[in-house]
Design a protein around this motif. Structure first.
Motif, mmCIF file in Angstrom:
data_model
loop_
_atom_site.group_PDB
_atom_site.id
_atom_site.type_symbol
_atom_site.label_atom_id
_atom_site.label_comp_id
_atom_site.label_asym_id
_atom_site.label_seq_id
_atom_site.Cartn_x
_atom_site.Cartn_y
_atom_site.Cartn_z
ATOM 1 N N UNK A 1 18.166 -8.543 3.068
ATOM 2 C CA UNK A 1 18.015 -7.854 4.347
ATOM 3 C C UNK A 1 16.552 -7.732 4.732
ATOM 4 N N UNK A 2 15.696 -7.431 3.756
ATOM 5 C CA UNK A 2 14.290 -7.241 4.079
ATOM 6 C C UNK A 2 13.585 -8.560 4.341
ATOM 7 N N UNK A 3 14.189 -9.658 3.888
ATOM 8 C CA UNK A 3 13.555 -10.939 4.186
ATOM 9 C C UNK A 3 14.076 -11.532 5.467
ATOM 10 N N UNK A 4 15.354 -11.376 5.678
ATOM 11 C CA UNK A 4 15.965 -12.077 6.805
ATOM 12 C C UNK A 4 15.731 -11.384 8.117
ATOM 13 N N UNK A 5 15.259 -10.162 8.107
ATOM 14 C CA UNK A 5 14.984 -9.553 9.403
ATOM 15 C C UNK A 5 15.665 -8.226 9.580
ATOM 16 N N UNK A 6 15.001 -7.185 9.170
ATOM 17 C CA UNK A 6 15.588 -5.847 9.256
ATOM 18 C C UNK A 6 16.036 -5.493 10.655
#
Lengths: 265, 267, 321
Positions: B262-267
């Protein structure tokens, strides 16, 4: 008439817009269908006939009831969406339109029911019929009566749901009574277990309630085990409830509207 | 660790206080929940009004099974039930405000609520448990007495592990969250019945993959001194706490992986 | 205090093309941004919507992990040391509340004290001071959901500063506020920055915020940093034009005044664009009043979008500091 058709289409489209949710719901129905089917199979290992239902009737009940859960909205947001609009005051805009609110809501509900019949109830029923051995009526008449019964079930369900929603005009917090209503509906409609499993008198009493007309009645018609032995009597009972609840709904709605107007909403 | 416990108590205390402000509504909801869950058991009762056994289980034995499953489920629901709001929180961006606080994300989500009305379900389960314990013939020993709280605790942890794992789907897929509900409520429903009556593939699933058979079924076998109808070893009856630990570890790993995504793909 | 070095953030966006097919597209929300902010500074971070502002702030606060590049806040790596960093920073989101909706404001502060694990003494002092400065006393016991936007924002600011953070990130803190509330917020921020040495990164659309508060300004557009420098310098170069909006008593043909361009007319209302370095608003008002009776007036600053457009039009090289 044209307007109501449009409203029905709108009701249909609202649900068609979320195919993901439909698949998820379908999956849930199938999953629970399997669970309950296995439980009932184990029950019928012990006994051949219960309340007039044999094992094939019972499994048919499972797959029809799972379908009717969505079509006749035994659960779901339609139990409180209108109530929420009443609470927030949005209902005022609805009441100002040159539409009979009750008829409009019914039209939309019919649209919803059609969508769920096509895309949830039918597929999972077919799946159940393929995997398990279930009763399949061979007389066309019974299929026709079944269809009518399903339609009436939706109408009765609408009546009940509308009344529950309208309680929001008088109750500040409708959530408590809503939970109770859902609990009662779930039990008496036969959604948890077939009413045929209830002992004698309870079975009869339960089948006379409007809730039974929402789910158990069509199932009874399908398997050929109507209350009192007469399919037409069951349909008449459903019809009676549908009309009575609709009338009551109209009265309650007027009362609620008047209250809203007086309080300056 | 003690720190977190203290913070949890404060946060949850605030939630409880705010719920108690609406006393009447809370009471109504508690009653409604108790009634709704009573219906669960009414279904079982209705079945047994017609037959004496289910598989080779009597109604009282099934009642025991039902009680253990229900109490565990209720405890889990009480503590982590509100995780079903995760999809909505992701949609609305509420998670951002939570991520800037100096606490682990899962901890904050768990401490965010404590719905008193869910106690209703636990109470109903306790009622059925008492009924079962009083009416069933159990060969009591110290082991068996201890087995009950252990089973309930382990069961709650197993359910919680399953729920948290399933909740992480929200980080990957936007729609179709109700699939999760199928598994959580379906799983709870399933574990109220002796798993012997279900088809083989389903049995295998709940024993070896999503181990909810260890919540109530295996502990019940131990209490009732029964053998598993399909010949699984007796030892399985004792390992619920171990399974709970393993499940918790697995769930933690699954959760952390999902949050990383989640934090990489775009919060 | 804040170091951003060649940071990039890539998003994968899926769009439906037709009934079943999905297209995968890569979007560079942040495309190589670098800057440094020293301790105690108050810096404005502006840009059009979708420029990459929020993404940068999310990376600085540990919410998002960067695709490439290096970030250090208070010496910590936000994506790897999120919790440790969270203790040292405060964040205020203008559009979203971080307070407890159903509880009285005072309860939110109390809970935060526990969450940030600060011994009671310091937050109490802070709370007293902030209550006085921001006038919280009047609504301390009101549930947050019943507060007006201005009151809630003051509460959010207090909440962000209770634990003595070294840095505060503010995302649109004055949006939707009335003039009085905006003024109170700005005063508060100035005080906090000057007297407590809190570093402030202020993301905003409101240039007036920047003018009142920040000496330095970062402008970002399409993921690139296109300005890093003083506000005065920026105004001097690109923000010379202001617009005086006058409501005349009656509709007249477009006014002709030296150095003034009428950009729009709607009935008795006219938009008069003028250059800041050539005329003052006061002079222009007097000139207009001499020509036609005035009912009302307003001043519009150059919008950030306009400045950005001009920077690009001028060749867009960011000013190195």
């Amino acid at each position: 008439m044209r307007l109501h058709f449009e409203l029905a289409r709108r009701g249909y489209r609202r649900y068609a817009a979320y195919p993901g949710a439909t698949y998820a719901g379908l999956f849930t129905n199938v999953f629970f269908g399997f669970l309950i089917a296995y439980i009932l199979l184990a029950v019928y290992d012990e006994r051949d006939v219960i309340g007039g239902y044999d094992v094939r009737d019972a499994i048919a009940y499972v797959w029809i009831s799972q379908g009717l859960l969505s079509v006749a909205a035994i659960f779901g947001p339609s139990w409180y969406e209108l109530a929420r609009r009443v609470q927030t005051g949005d209902v005022a805009t609805d009441l100002q339109r040159p539409l009979d609110v009750q008829r409009a809501e019914l039209a939309q509900d019919v649209g919803r029911a059609c969508y769920q019949l096509l895309w949830r109830a039918a597929p999972q029923f077919l799946l159940g019929a393929l995997v398990f051995e279930i009763t399949i009526p061979d007389e066309l008449a019974r299929w026709l009566l079944f269809t009518i019964s399903v339609a009436l079930a939706v109408a009765v369900s609408f009546g009940v749901r509308l009344l529950v929603n309208l309680s929001a005009f008088w109750l500040l917090d409708y959530r408590g009574p809503l939970l109770l209503a859902l609990a009662v509906s779930q039990l008496l409609s036969g959604a948890t277990i077939p009413l045929a499993f209830f002992p004698g008198a309870l079975d009869t009493i339960a089948r006379l309630t409007p809730f039974a007309s929402m789910l158990q009645a069509p199932v009874d018609v399908y398997v050929g085990q109507p209350l009192g032995g007469s399919t037409l009597a069951v349909l008449a009972l459903q019809g009676g409830w549908a009309v009575a609840l609709y009338a009551a709904g109209g009265l309650v709605l007027s009362a609620g509207t008047r209250k809203l107007v007086l309080q300056g909403g | 660790m003690a720190d977190l416990a203290r913070i949890y108590v404060h946060l949850v205390g605030a939630r409880i206080r705010s719920q108690l402000e609406y006393r009447l509504s809370a009471a109504f909801q508690l009653a409604g929940t108790a009634l709704l869950t009573a219906l669960d058991f009414a279904a079982i009762a209705a079945i047994f009004a017609n037959v004496d056994q289910l598989g080779d289980w009597s109604i009282r034995e099934v009642a025991l099974l039902y009680a253990l499953a229900t109490i565990s489920f209720a405890l889990t629901d009480l503590v982590v039930g509100h995780l079903d709001l995760l999809p909505q929180m992701i949609r609305e961006g509420t998670l951002d405000g939570i991520l800037v606080r100096p606490l682990p994300l899962l901890f904050q989500l768990v401490a965010a609520d404590f719905a008193i009305r869910r106690v209703g379900k636990a109470l109903q389960g306790v009622g059925v448990l008492i009924f079962a314990l009083v009416t069933v013939d159990i060969d009591w020993s110290v082991g068996r007495v201890l087995a009950i709280p252990f089973a309930i605790a382990a069961g709650a942890v197993i359910y919680a592990a399953v729920w948290v794992s399933l909740a992480t789907i929200a980080f990957w897929i936007v729609d179709a969250i109700e699939v999760v509900n199928a598994f959580t409520y379906g799983g709870s429903f399933l574990s109220q019945y002796p798993i012997g009556i279900f088809a083989r593939w389903l049995r295998g699933l709940v024993v070896f993959v999503v181990p909810i058979a260890f919540v109530a079924y295996f502990p019940a076998l131990y209490l009732l001194d029964k053998d598993d109808a399909l010949g699984l070893p007796r030892a399985f009856s004792f390992v619920s706490p171990l399974v709970a630990c393993l499940a918790a570890i697995a769930a933690t790993a699954i959760w952390q992986n999902a949050v990383r995504h989640y934090r990489s793909a775009g919060g | 205090m804040i170091e951003v070095h060649d940071v990039e953030k890539r998003f994968i966006v899926r769009a439906k093309t037709g009934r079943l097919r999905r297209e995968r597209r890569e979007v560079m929300a942040v495309d190589g941004i670098s800057f440094e902010i020293e301790s105690g500074a108050m810096v404005g971070y502006v840009g059009p919507n979708g420029a990459g502002k929020s993404t940068t702030v999310k990376m600085l606060t540990g919410i998002l992990v960067p695709s490439a590049g290096r970030l250090r806040v208070a010496g910590l790596d936000p994506s790897r040391q999120r919790i440790e960093l969270a203790r040292r920073i405060g964040v205020v989101f203008g559009q979203r509340s971080q307070l407890w909706w159903d509880l009285p404001l005072a309860d939110s502060f109390d809970l935060l004290r526990h969450i940030y694990r600060v011994p009671a003494q310091r937050p109490r002092e802070n709370l007293e001071r902030f209550t006085a400065t921001l006038g919280l006393g009047a609504f301390m016991t009101t549930p947050v959901r019943q507060l007006s936007l201005g009151q809630r924002m003051r509460g959010e600011l207090t909440a962000a500063l209770l634990h003595d953070p070294d840095i505060v990130f503010l995302d649109e803190p004055t949006i939707g506020l009335d003039v009085v509330a905006k003024s109170a917020v700005r005063e508060f921020l100035t005080d906090v920055n000057r007297n407590r040495g809190v570093t402030v990164l202020l993301t905003t659309h409101d240039l007036a915020d920047i003018e009142r508060l920040c000496s330095r300004l970062l402008i970002v557009d399409h993921g690139h940093l296109i300005w890093d420098g003083g506000l005065d310098e920026l105004k001097r170069r690109y923000g010379q034009e202001r617009t005086l909006v006058v409501d005349l008593e009656e509709t007249v043909p477009p006014l002709e005044l030296p150095g003034v361009r009428v950009t729009r007319v709607e009935g008795p209302r006219q938009w008069l664009a003028f250059r800041r370095d050539e005329t003052s608003a006061a002079e222009l008002t007097a000139a207009v009043a001499a020509r036609a009776p005035l009912l009302d007036l307003a001043i519009e600053e150059t919008q950030i979008e306009e400045i950005v457009r001009r920077i690009y039009a001028a060749g867009g090289a960011p000013l190195a500091t």
